[in-house]
Write an enzyme that holds these catalytic residues in place. Structure first.
Site, mmCIF file in Angstrom:
data_model
loop_
_atom_site.group_PDB
_atom_site.id
_atom_site.type_symbol
_atom_site.label_atom_id
_atom_site.label_comp_id
_atom_site.label_asym_id
_atom_site.label_seq_id
_atom_site.Cartn_x
_atom_site.Cartn_y
_atom_site.Cartn_z
ATOM 1 N N CYS A 1 0.831 -1.212 0.000
ATOM 2 C CA CYS A 1 0.000 0.000 0.000
ATOM 3 C C CYS A 1 0.865 1.262 0.000
ATOM 4 O O CYS A 1 1.575 1.529 0.972
ATOM 5 C CB CYS A 1 -0.898 -0.057 1.235
ATOM 6 S SG CYS A 1 -1.692 1.482 1.689
ATOM 7 N N CYS B 1 0.165 3.787 2.743
ATOM 8 C CA CYS B 1 0.631 3.241 4.030
ATOM 9 C C CYS B 1 2.104 3.565 4.252
ATOM 10 O O CYS B 1 2.529 3.814 5.379
ATOM 11 C CB CYS B 1 0.435 1.725 4.079
ATOM 12 S SG CYS B 1 -1.279 1.191 3.967
#
Length: 105
Positions: free
Chosen positions: A30, A33
């Site tokens: 991600c 993230c």
């Protein structure tokens, strides 16, 4: 350093904590993230001894992500006395996370 929280340790580390707990639900693939990760690390250092800061890899630990309705990552939840008191979805500035902790200290 932010703690690595797993499904096996979630109850003890998060729900039974006597301090506020910040949990970053994330995954290695991600991109957003990876932007939140360093912020969470800074927050964990700044609040060491005052709050517990940890990360849950949702690919390896899906039980609590599902329980708390984490549908998008990164999602950062703040717990106090085992209850969610704040939820941030997506990338937020560091102040958003520190303000959420300060509100429950």
């Amino acid at each position: 350093m932010a703690l690595e929280i797993t499904d096996a340790t979630f109850d003890d580390v998060v729900l039974k904590s006597d301090k506020p707990v910040v949990v970053d639900f994330w995954a290695a693939w991600c991109g957003p993230c990876r932007m939140v990760g360093p912020i969470i690390e800074e927050v964990s250092q700044e609040y060491e001894g005052k709050a517990v800061v940890g990360k849950v890899d949702v690919d390896a630990n899906q039980q609590f992500a599902a329980k708390y309705g984490v549908r998008n990552i990164p999602t950062v939840l703040v717990f106090k006395n085992g209850e969610i008191v704040n939820r941030q979805v997506g990338v937020s500035p560091k102040k958003v996370y520190t303000d959420a902790i300060e509100a429950v200290l």
